[in-house]
Design a protein around this motif. Structure first.
Motif, PDB file in Angstrom:
ATOM      1  N   HIS A  48       0.869  -1.176   0.000  1.00 18.66           N
ATOM      2  CA  HIS A  48       0.000   0.000   0.000  1.00 18.66           C
ATOM      3  C   HIS A  48       0.905   1.224   0.000  1.00 18.66           C
ATOM      4  CE1 HIS A  48      -3.522  -2.487   0.959  1.00 18.66           C
ATOM      5  NE2 HIS A  48      -2.605  -3.228   1.547  1.00 18.66           N
ATOM      6  N   LEU A  49       0.565   2.205  -0.831  1.00 23.13           N
ATOM      7  CA  LEU A  49       1.375   3.410  -0.951  1.00 23.13           C
ATOM      8  C   LEU A  49       0.607   4.630  -0.474  1.00 23.13           C
ATOM      9  CD1 LEU A  49       2.955   2.845  -4.467  1.00 23.13           C
ATOM     10  CD2 LEU A  49       4.072   2.586  -2.259  1.00 23.13           C
ATOM     11  N   ALA A  50       1.259   5.449   0.328  1.00 22.41           N
ATOM     12  CA  ALA A  50       0.733   6.762   0.677  1.00 22.41           C
ATOM     13  C   ALA A  50       1.169   7.694  -0.436  1.00 22.41           C
ATOM     14  CB  ALA A  50       1.288   7.224   2.021  1.00 22.41           C
ATOM     15  N   ALA A  71       5.411   3.766   2.038  1.00 19.85           N
ATOM     16  CA  ALA A  71       5.042   2.415   1.615  1.00 19.85           C
ATOM     17  C   ALA A  71       4.827   1.545   2.846  1.00 19.85           C
ATOM     18  CB  ALA A  71       6.116   1.802   0.718  1.00 19.85           C
ATOM     19  N   LEU A  72       3.806   0.734   2.761  1.00 24.58           N
ATOM     20  CA  LEU A  72       3.451  -0.243   3.789  1.00 24.58           C
ATOM     21  C   LEU A  72       3.301  -1.578   3.087  1.00 24.58           C
ATOM     22  CD1 LEU A  72       2.115  -1.028   6.637  1.00 24.58           C
ATOM     23  CD2 LEU A  72      -0.053  -0.537   5.479  1.00 24.58           C
ATOM     24  N   VAL A  73       3.888  -2.620   3.674  1.00 18.06           N
ATOM     25  CA  VAL A  73       3.674  -3.969   3.169  1.00 18.06           C
ATOM     26  C   VAL A  73       3.195  -4.811   4.336  1.00 18.06           C
ATOM     27  CG1 VAL A  73       4.708  -6.014   2.102  1.00 18.06           C
ATOM     28  CG2 VAL A  73       5.479  -3.726   1.412  1.00 18.06           C
ATOM     29  N   VAL A  74       2.065  -5.473   4.149  1.00 16.20           N
ATOM     30  CA  VAL A  74       1.528  -6.367   5.174  1.00 16.20           C
ATOM     31  C   VAL A  74       1.394  -7.768   4.609  1.00 16.20           C
ATOM     32  CG1 VAL A  74       0.304  -4.551   6.426  1.00 16.20           C
ATOM     33  CG2 VAL A  74      -0.864  -5.763   4.577  1.00 16.20           C
ATOM     34  N   GLY A  75       1.439  -8.738   5.512  1.00 13.84           N
ATOM     35  CA  GLY A  75       1.307 -10.127   5.102  1.00 13.84           C
ATOM     36  C   GLY A  75       1.678 -11.038   6.244  1.00 13.84           C
ATOM     37  N   ALA A  76       2.301 -12.148   5.896  1.00 17.87           N
ATOM     38  CA  ALA A  76       2.751 -13.109   6.901  1.00 17.87           C
ATOM     39  C   ALA A  76       4.065 -12.637   7.514  1.00 17.87           C
ATOM     40  CB  ALA A  76       2.938 -14.482   6.253  1.00 17.87           C
ATOM     41  N   ALA A  77       4.300 -13.045   8.743  1.00 19.77           N
ATOM     42  CA  ALA A  77       5.534 -12.687   9.432  1.00 19.77           C
ATOM     43  C   ALA A  77       6.740 -13.305   8.738  1.00 19.77           C
ATOM     44  CB  ALA A  77       5.484 -13.162  10.878  1.00 19.77           C
ATOM     45  N   THR A  78       7.869 -12.661   8.904  1.00 24.22           N
ATOM     46  CA  THR A  78       9.120 -13.182   8.358  1.00 24.22           C
ATOM     47  C   THR A  78       9.619 -14.323   9.249  1.00 24.22           C
ATOM     48  OG1 THR A  78      10.470 -11.656   9.638  1.00 24.22           O
ATOM     49  CG2 THR A  78       9.726 -10.890   7.473  1.00 24.22           C
ATOM     50  N   ASP A  79      10.545 -15.092   8.736  1.00 22.34           N
ATOM     51  CA  ASP A  79      11.102 -16.206   9.500  1.00 22.34           C
ATOM     52  C   ASP A  79      12.003 -15.744  10.638  1.00 22.34           C
ATOM     53  OD1 ASP A  79       9.811 -18.024   7.846  1.00 22.34           O
ATOM     54  OD2 ASP A  79      11.546 -18.261   6.523  1.00 22.34           O
ATOM     55  N   ASP A  80      12.422 -14.468  10.615  1.00 21.10           N
ATOM     56  CA  ASP A  80      13.347 -13.971  11.627  1.00 21.10           C
ATOM     57  C   ASP A  80      12.695 -13.702  12.977  1.00 21.10           C
ATOM     58  OD1 ASP A  80      15.526 -13.932   9.835  1.00 21.10           O
ATOM     59  OD2 ASP A  80      14.932 -11.965   9.084  1.00 21.10           O
TER      60      ASP A  80
END
Length: 177
Positions: free
Chosen positions: A65-67, A76-85
């Motif tokens: 998603h972009l402002a 910029a915002l990116v959402v989704g699944a958590a990273t492996d870290d």
């Protein structure tokens, strides 16, 4: 979503990888000018094959998603699944994978608006948990920013990668109503 600055938040797509890289390049330059290279290093994202692939994945993955201020991307915002870290969640969640804003527009609340947008996306999916990880080093200013947006710091962690200094991470959560 519109405010008094006529900024909007729109979904990103395949043509927006360059915008993400541009925002990252400006943020890295701003951090580097202040001696704060621990978060993202000092090399432009647009010259790093790993970052280029990551931006392309963000742009095609459905979570970008972009402002926008007029026709210009200012965050910029990116959402989704958590990273492996990061430690795994114990309940369904939405994870903030990236948040970056244009420092030329600092103080306008763009990052906070993008995080509120992430909370709205999570609520629309029936989720009660929003998580994010961030750079937890230096003076922890980034941790304090997330806390000012309603997040609570939980677990600290360290990411180790060959040929790089360890990266101190901080996991934060925000409970949604």
């Amino acid at each position: 979503m519109t405010d008094k600055l006529t900024s909007t938040i729109r979904p990103g797509g395949p043509d927006d990888a360059g915008a993400v890289l541009g925002l990252l390049d400006h943020a890295i330059a701003w951090l580097t000018a202040r001696g704060r290279t621990g978060q993202w290093g000092s090399d432009p994202a647009s010259t790093d094959p790993r970052r280029i692939a990551q931006a392309n994945a963000y742009a095609t993955g459905g979570g970008l998603h972009l402002a926008m201020l007029g026709d210009s991307p200012v965050g910029a915002l990116v959402v989704g699944a958590a990273t492996d870290d990061v430690p795994p969640a114990t309940e369904p969640e939405l994870f903030v994978r990236l948040l970056v804003t244009d420092r030329a527009h600092a103080g306008l609340g763009i990052g906070a608006r993008l995080l509120e947008h992430a909370a709205e996306l999570a609520r629309a999916r029936g989720l009660g948990l929003l998580r994010v990880d961030c750079y937890g080093g230096d003076d922890r200013a980034l941790v304090r920013f997330y806390e000012s947006c309603g997040f609570t710091a939980t677990e600290s962690f360290t990411v180790t990668r060959p040929g790089r200094d360890p990266w101190p991470g901080q996991l934060l959560i925000r409970r949604l109503r």
